[in-house]
Write a protein that holds these residues in place. Structure first.
Motif, PDB file in Angstrom:
ATOM      1  N   LYS A   1       0.876  -1.211   0.041  1.00 22.58           N
ATOM      2  CA  LYS A   1       0.099  -0.276   0.192  1.00 22.58           C
ATOM      3  C   LYS A   1       0.759   1.133  -0.088  1.00 22.58           C
ATOM      4  O   LYS A   1       0.883   2.444  -0.264  1.00 22.58           O
ATOM      5  N   HIS A   2       1.729   0.854   1.032  1.00 22.38           N
ATOM      6  CA  HIS A   2       3.210   1.938   0.192  1.00 22.38           C
ATOM      7  C   HIS A   2       3.953   2.079   0.116  1.00 22.38           C
ATOM      8  O   HIS A   2       4.518   2.961  -0.107  1.00 22.38           O
ATOM      9  N   THR A   3       4.820   0.796  -0.146  1.00 26.22           N
ATOM     10  CA  THR A   3       6.487   0.658  -0.756  1.00 26.22           C
ATOM     11  C   THR A   3       5.012  -0.153  -2.489  1.00 26.22           C
ATOM     12  O   THR A   3       5.092  -1.001  -1.750  1.00 26.22           O
ATOM     13  N   ASN A   4       6.300   0.089  -3.469  1.00 30.22           N
ATOM     14  CA  ASN A   4       5.557  -0.784  -4.464  1.00 30.22           C
ATOM     15  C   ASN A   4       6.884  -1.567  -4.484  1.00 30.22           C
ATOM     16  O   ASN A   4       7.463  -1.720  -4.949  1.00 30.22           O
ATOM     17  N   LEU A   5       6.050  -3.156  -4.341  1.00 30.30           N
ATOM     18  CA  LEU A   5       6.921  -4.126  -4.412  1.00 30.30           C
ATOM     19  C   LEU A   5       6.139  -5.339  -5.531  1.00 30.30           C
ATOM     20  O   LEU A   5       7.045  -5.887  -6.156  1.00 30.30           O
ATOM     21  N   THR A   6       5.071  -5.067  -5.997  1.00 28.99           N
ATOM     22  CA  THR A   6       4.616  -5.585  -6.889  1.00 28.99           C
ATOM     23  C   THR A   6       3.226  -4.960  -7.824  1.00 28.99           C
ATOM     24  O   THR A   6       2.751  -4.433  -6.883  1.00 28.99           O
ATOM     25  N   ALA A   7       2.845  -5.220  -8.739  1.00 31.66           N
ATOM     26  CA  ALA A   7       2.290  -4.087  -9.425  1.00 31.66           C
ATOM     27  C   ALA A   7       0.658  -4.931  -9.279  1.00 31.66           C
ATOM     28  O   ALA A   7      -0.542  -4.608  -9.823  1.00 31.66           O
ATOM     29  N   ILE A   8       0.552  -7.046  -8.779  1.00 31.12           N
ATOM     30  CA  ILE A   8      -0.802  -7.557  -8.517  1.00 31.12           C
ATOM     31  C   ILE A   8      -0.632  -6.656  -6.924  1.00 31.12           C
ATOM     32  O   ILE A   8       0.223  -6.937  -5.840  1.00 31.12           O
ATOM     33  N   ARG A   9      -2.021  -6.710  -6.892  1.00 35.37           N
ATOM     34  CA  ARG A   9      -2.745  -5.587  -5.566  1.00 35.37           C
ATOM     35  C   ARG A   9      -4.347  -6.454  -5.447  1.00 35.37           C
ATOM     36  O   ARG A   9      -4.456  -6.336  -3.768  1.00 35.37           O
ATOM     37  N   ASP A  10      -4.725  -7.598  -6.076  1.00 36.60           N
ATOM     38  CA  ASP A  10      -5.547  -7.986  -5.293  1.00 36.60           C
ATOM     39  C   ASP A  10      -5.552  -9.020  -5.422  1.00 36.60           C
ATOM     40  O   ASP A  10      -4.744  -9.732  -5.753  1.00 36.60           O
ATOM     41  N   GLU A  11      -6.415  -9.783  -4.331  1.00 33.58           N
ATOM     42  CA  GLU A  11      -6.234 -10.476  -3.722  1.00 33.58           C
ATOM     43  C   GLU A  11      -5.594 -11.668  -4.313  1.00 33.58           C
ATOM     44  O   GLU A  11      -4.516 -13.173  -4.126  1.00 33.58           O
ATOM     45  N   ASP A  12      -7.104 -12.336  -4.675  1.00 34.88           N
ATOM     46  CA  ASP A  12      -7.220 -13.264  -5.535  1.00 34.88           C
ATOM     47  C   ASP A  12      -5.755 -14.134  -6.333  1.00 34.88           C
ATOM     48  O   ASP A  12      -5.140 -15.048  -6.570  1.00 34.88           O
TER      49      ASP A  12
END
Length: 233
Positions: free
Chosen positions: A36-47
């Motif tokens: 939410k505050h550090t861009n680690l992955t472009a995928i953000r939805d749980e599934d």
């Protein structure tokens, strides 16, 4: 999220103890929160996160030799596949390497939060880290989608013991193996098998290239920082 993860694990024909599943869920929660505050992955939805990172990493599980004691994941990013497989295989010692500090900081947090004694996090480049008496010390090499195969081979193979395996993951078949003959010959390695999989829910294709190191690697590899990428073998 937990149920979706369990369905994915079942679809792969795998089964893990509850403690391992709990750690996988905790890892996913930490990633979603940190992202939410550090861009680690472009995928953000749980599934999508569960399928395209966690289940994707588990495609390797059945290909890991039962005698494996040490593994290294180069360019692990937010921990894929290395952190997932470290959680799933607590008896194997994993080195998770990335040159991006925010990613290794996150992995250190995961390691500490989950009290993972089999994980070592390294913020470094392969060309530099191998100088720390790490040449030909690992049983298993892992790398997911980092650089072309003829480039990553030069980074990875020098870390591996003779007869060790490198499991290279690609999003899909790219034909990179056809451009890697020279690198494989120079690094005394050979492709044993190419596996084509599909993720269980999206049916997205995935390719895993199984490579065996046959003889010791010359000490001049990997070449100095930046050269393997600029002038692939």
């Amino acid at each position: 999220m937990r149920e979706y993860l369990l369905k994915g694990i079942e679809a792969l024909g795998l089964k893990f103890e509850e403690a391992i599943v709990n750690n996988l869920v905790a890892y996913a929660d930490l990633l979603l929160e940190t992202n939410k505050h550090t861009n680690l992955t472009a995928i953000r939805d749980e599934d999508s996160l569960i399928e395209k990172h966690f289940i994707d990493s588990m495609l390797l599980q059945k290909l890991i030799d039962k005698n494996t004691e040490t593994a290294i994941d180069i360019g692990t990013g937010a921990g894929f596949p290395g952190m997932v497989l470290a959680i799933c295989n607590p008896k194997i010692k994993f080195t998770l390497m990335d040159s991006v500090g925010k990613k290794t900081d996150f992995l250190e947090m995961v390691k500490n939060e989950l009290m993972l004694e089999n994980v070592e996090v390294v913020n470094d480049r392969a060309e530099e880290y191998i100088k720390n008496e790490k040449r030909e010390t690992y049983d298993l090499g892992l790398c997911r989608g980092v650089s072309k195969l003829n480039v990553i081979l030069e980074y990875m193979i020098p870390f591996l013991k003779v007869d060790a395996l490198f499991l290279a993951q690609k999003m899909e078949g790219t034909g990179e193996e056809n451009e890697s003959g020279n690198a494989l010959e120079i690094l005394n390695s050979q492709i044993e098998e190419i596996y084509n999989f599909q993720l269980p829910f999206s049916n997205d294709p995935r390719t895993i290239i199984k490579i065996r190191k046959k003889k010791a690697t010359s000490g001049k590899y990997p070449r100095r920082t930046g050269i393997p990428l600029k002038r692939p073998l």
